[in-house]
Design an enzyme around this catalytic site. Structure first.
Site, PDB file in Angstrom:
ATOM      1  N   ASP A 168       1.705   3.398   2.373  1.00  0.00           N
ATOM      2  CA  ASP A 168       2.655   3.450   3.484  1.00  0.00           C
ATOM      3  C   ASP A 168       3.791   2.442   3.287  1.00  0.00           C
ATOM      4  O   ASP A 168       4.966   2.738   3.566  1.00  0.00           O
ATOM      5  CB  ASP A 168       1.942   3.163   4.808  1.00  0.00           C
ATOM      6  CG  ASP A 168       1.095   4.339   5.267  1.00  0.00           C
ATOM      7  OD1 ASP A 168       1.369   5.471   4.808  1.00  0.00           O
ATOM      8  OD2 ASP A 168       0.168   4.132   6.064  1.00  0.00           O
ATOM      9  N   ASP A 228       0.856  -1.187   0.000  1.00  0.00           N
ATOM     10  CA  ASP A 228       0.000   0.000   0.000  1.00  0.00           C
ATOM     11  C   ASP A 228       0.890   1.235   0.000  1.00  0.00           C
ATOM     12  O   ASP A 228       2.114   1.134  -0.105  1.00  0.00           O
ATOM     13  CB  ASP A 228      -0.956  -0.004   1.200  1.00  0.00           C
ATOM     14  CG  ASP A 228      -0.225  -0.095   2.536  1.00  0.00           C
ATOM     15  OD1 ASP A 228       1.017   0.114   2.568  1.00  0.00           O
ATOM     16  OD2 ASP A 228      -0.879  -0.348   3.561  1.00  0.00           O
TER      17      ASP A 228
END
Length: 288
Positions: free
Chosen positions: A159, A157
């Site tokens: 992050d 993702d």
């Protein structure tokens, strides 16, 4: 002899005199190295003592039994690797699934520091960087590297991608040979699980998901993994075995490390903003 030495010195002096731009670059490198040596001189001894003490009780490192250059490695030295994970949840799954002989796990506490533009002093002052450096045993170069593969294992993702970039920045900034000599990898883990009562297929892309749905139709069960921590240890062992998917981090001969780091990790310039906008991909919610 002295005559040869004086001759070489004279030739170098003449070359630098005729090539002022090269002389300026060399002088800048010397000044930067001197500045760095002075900056870390006062912290290295203390940092080493802390690292030795921390390594004895380091809950963030789950070491393996066999390491690179291990004289008693029984031919498994090349298989030695360390997974760098984000958080205890992901590291827990990998730790329970790993081969304790050749696979170590190092758990990060969230996002590491952006080290771009910093001197090597930060490696000794930042506890996490210092422990990672000590775990890899690369303070004095790659001769003592303990693992053949340094594998960044983060969620797929935003992050997770950011953490990958920060770790690659750290290696490029302070230990570029680790990447130049092919020791750094990104672990690819499945985004989806598609299954029916007879078969389970793990999918690493949207195309693979579509193909799996067609193969297992009608109405297979579809699960999207939002993070590594959601994958059970029993399943994770399939993704870090001999057939695990790894993407090697590499540099082309034409790549200039300083310019690369400046573009991706420096100030948010208009050039980089335009690059992001031009290459932005909007994905549909694949879970729907």
């Amino acid at each position: 002899n002295k005559y040869v030495g004086d001759f070489i010195k004279q030739e170098v002096d003449n070359f630098l005199h005729k090539n002022a731009d090269i002389a300026e670059v060399i002088q800048q490198k010397i000044q930067e190295s001197e500045k760095e040596r002075k900056a870390i001189a006062g912290v290295t001894k203390l940092a080493r003592e802390r690292a030795k003490k921390a390594n004895l009780h380091n809950r963030k490192l789950r070491d393996c039994r066999i390491h690179l250059n291990d004289p008693k490695g029984k031919g498994l030295e090349e298989d030695s690797c360390i997974f760098i994970t984000e958080g205890d949840s992901a590291s827990g799954s990998i730790t329970k699934s790993r081969d304790v002989n050749t696979q170590a796990v190092f758990s990060l506490r969230g996002k590491p520091l952006n080290s771009f533009g910093l001197t090597k002093k930060v490696v000794y002052e930042n506890e996490e960087f210092n422990l990672l450096q000590a775990a890899l045993n690369i303070e004095d170069g790659l001769d003592g590297l303990r693992y053949n593969k340094v594998i960044v294992a983060t969620d797929a993702d935003v992050d997770g991608m950011h953490i990958r970039l920060l770790l690659i920045t750290f290696f490029l900034q302070f230990f570029p040979d680790l990447i130049k000599k092919g020791h750094v990898y990104i672990l690819q883990t499945p985004l989806f699980r598609v299954r029916n009562k007879k078969k389970t297929i793990y999918c690493y892309s949207e195309d693979e998901r579509v193909n799996a749905i067609n193969e297992l139709s009608p109405n297979p069960e579809i699960t999207r993994f939002k993070g590594l921590g959601e994958i059970s240890p029993d399943e994770f062992k399939h993704f870090i075995g001999k057939d695990m998917r790894l993407e090697q981090v590499s540099l082309r001969k034409t790549d200039a490390v300083k310019e690369l780091l400046e573009f991706y990790m420096g100030k948010n310039t208009m050039e980089r903003q335009n690059f992001i906008i031009d290459n932005l991909v909007i994905e549909e919610d694949l879970a729907s």
